[in-house]
Design an enzyme around this catalytic site. Structure first.
Site, mmCIF file in Angstrom:
data_model
loop_
_atom_site.group_PDB
_atom_site.id
_atom_site.type_symbol
_atom_site.label_atom_id
_atom_site.label_comp_id
_atom_site.label_asym_id
_atom_site.label_seq_id
_atom_site.Cartn_x
_atom_site.Cartn_y
_atom_site.Cartn_z
ATOM 1 N N ALA A 27 0.815 -1.216 0.000
ATOM 2 C CA ALA A 27 0.000 0.000 0.000
ATOM 3 C C ALA A 27 0.846 1.262 0.000
ATOM 4 O O ALA A 27 0.330 2.355 -0.179
ATOM 5 C CB ALA A 27 -0.923 0.002 1.208
ATOM 6 N N SER A 34 5.270 0.600 3.532
ATOM 7 C CA SER A 34 6.512 -0.135 3.760
ATOM 8 C C SER A 34 6.337 -1.398 4.595
ATOM 9 O O SER A 34 7.095 -1.652 5.541
ATOM 10 C CB SER A 34 7.573 0.758 4.408
ATOM 11 O OG SER A 34 7.896 1.787 3.536
ATOM 12 N N ASP A 71 12.652 3.674 3.540
ATOM 13 C CA ASP A 71 11.680 2.834 4.246
ATOM 14 C C ASP A 71 12.314 2.176 5.474
ATOM 15 O O ASP A 71 11.781 2.240 6.584
ATOM 16 C CB ASP A 71 11.125 1.754 3.309
ATOM 17 C CG ASP A 71 10.557 2.355 2.034
ATOM 18 O OD1 ASP A 71 10.371 3.582 1.994
ATOM 19 O OD2 ASP A 71 10.316 1.595 1.076
HETATM 20 C C1 GLA Z 1 9.586 3.723 -1.979
HETATM 21 C C2 GLA Z 1 11.067 3.387 -1.856
HETATM 22 C C3 GLA Z 1 11.818 4.485 -1.099
HETATM 23 C C4 GLA Z 1 11.535 5.867 -1.674
HETATM 24 C C5 GLA Z 1 10.040 6.064 -1.879
HETATM 25 C C6 GLA Z 1 9.715 7.328 -2.632
HETATM 26 O O1 GLA Z 1 8.989 3.720 -0.732
HETATM 27 O O2 GLA Z 1 11.236 2.160 -1.218
HETATM 28 O O3 GLA Z 1 13.192 4.204 -1.104
HETATM 29 O O4 GLA Z 1 12.241 6.052 -2.870
HETATM 30 O O5 GLA Z 1 9.438 4.991 -2.598
HETATM 31 O O6 GLA Z 1 10.140 8.451 -1.917
#
Ligand code: GLA
Length: 380
Positions: A120, A123, A169
């Site tokens: 979603a 993370s 994340d």
């Molecule tokens: C995902 C990636 C992160 C980051 C975000 C966008 O969550 O895992 O590393 O790049 O997108 O900011």
């Protein structure tokens, strides 16, 4: 935690030796800036993954996931990234990254439970990687500094699963702080400061229910465009290494050097970094209205410059503009589906939550998941 210990005991017929937990995260501002060595404002959330584990004196890993009610088993000496069920690839990736760094891992059993929404944009994968990693750290007495733990989680994505994600994340899942946003610098790889969650407002997550899957998405393509833009600018300016070093002014001056796509992608990243800097100041000054406007600006830039929004995400943001109590809203995380985050005045929160659910249901025929999220502490 005690619950996951009990589940471990039921499944594996002995007590666990350790438990660990790691939260999901929300990206507040600073979209796709992390792999450009930029800055990000983010927070860990209450939703988390918990793991209970114990050694099993073998070379096998045996896992039970409560949410999926499914089990997995694999051999640590023959790690592959095509395991079924698919979720087992994350722990396998963690072991692969640990082994590559020279850490000795032996067989273990683990029970896993999570309430981080899947695929979603909150993370769930980082929460899974970091909770497993923290459990293994304890189980096998591994000496790993927190920033390196984040790099191991990132390595699972980059090396084992083939998604070229940044560090945001895993970093947020580890360094999250109670009731605060963290300002992270992905050049120096550190938390620069924490900023208190503003009083009087809440964060409402509205899930578009469109699964976003970074492996299948255009994430790697976006990253490549950012890197080629940076390389062209670096060739002309010795002080530029990544988009982190480019200001809006410089980008406009050098627009003709870039392809239109490179320019648009770079514009998003450069302006996101600038928005993060402004946001911290606005939060410190208590200017919630201007802070929230940056969320809307960020989403608009995702929509037109980075093109990582979707019609459904755009609808949710469109609704936010009409709703009483709205301070700002944007997509959060990789994009291409997943969640939006809404900053809402507390006194309007329940009405806002109900109305946006109804609006989304009537326009898109999907019941959205809504979660009131509180910035929480990092993995333990
Ligand atoms: C995902 C990636 C992160 C980051 C975000 C966008 O969550 O895992 O590393 O790049 O997108 O900011």
């Amino acid at each position: 935690m005690s619950n996951i210990s009990e589940i471990f005991e039921q499944k594996f017929n002995r007590p666990c030796e350790t438990t660990a937990s790691a939260p999901g995260r929300l990206e507040i501002l600073g979209n796709h800036t992390d792999y450009n060595e930029g800055i990000v404002l983010s927070c860990a959330v209450d939703q988390k993954t918990t793991v209970a584990a114990a050694k099993n004196n073998s070379r096998y890993v045996r896992l039970y996931d409560l949410r999926a009610d499914s089990s997995a088993e694999f051999d640590i000496d023959h790690l592959v990234n095509t395991l079924k069920p698919k979720w087992a690839n994350y722990p396998a990736g963690v072991i692969s990254e640990l082994t590559a760094r020279g850490f000795g891992i032996e067989g273990f059993d683990a029970a896993i439970s999570s309430n981080v929404p899947l695929s979603a944009g909150m993370s769930s994968s980082a929460a899974f990687e970091i909770s497993i990693l923290f459990a293994l750290k304890k189980l096998f007495s591994l000496d790993i500094a927190p920033a390196d733990a984040a790099r191991i989680g990132q390595g699972v994505e980059n090396n084992f699963l083939g998604v070229k994600t940044g560090l945001l994340d895993q970093f947020s899942s580890i360094f999250g702080a109670e009731n605060a946003f963290i300002l992270s610098d992905f050049r120096t790889v550190e938390v620069l400061k924490t900023v208190a969650m503003p009083e009087g407002a809440s964060i409402l997550v509205v899930n578009s229910m469109q699964k976003h899957n970074l492996v299948d998405s255009e994430y790697n393509v976006r990253r490549a465009a950012c890197e080629s833009a940076a390389a062209k600018l670096a060739a002309r300016h010795s002080n530029v290494r990544t988009l982190r070093d480019v200001s809006s002014g410089l980008l406009e001056e050098e627009k003709s050097v870039l392809s239109n796509i490179e320019y648009l992608r770079a514009k998003h990243v450069v302006q996101e970094c600038e928005r993060v800097s402004s946001a911290v100041k606005l939060l410190e000054d208590g200017d919630l209205t201007a802070f929230g406007q940056l969320w809307w600006d960020s989403h608009e830039s995702s929509r037109v410059n980075f093109e990582n929004s979707t019609p459904q995400l755009d609808k949710l943001i469109e609704f936010s503009h009409q709703l009483p109590g709205a301070l700002g809203a944007r997509l959060s995380g990789g994009g291409f589906g997943g969640i939006t985050v809404h900053l809402v005045r507390n006194s309007f929160l329940s009405e806002y939550q109900q109305t946006i659910r109804e609006l989304y249901k009537s326009c898109c025929d999907i019941e959205p998941e809504t979660i009131i999220c509180h910035p929480g502490a990092g993995a333990c």
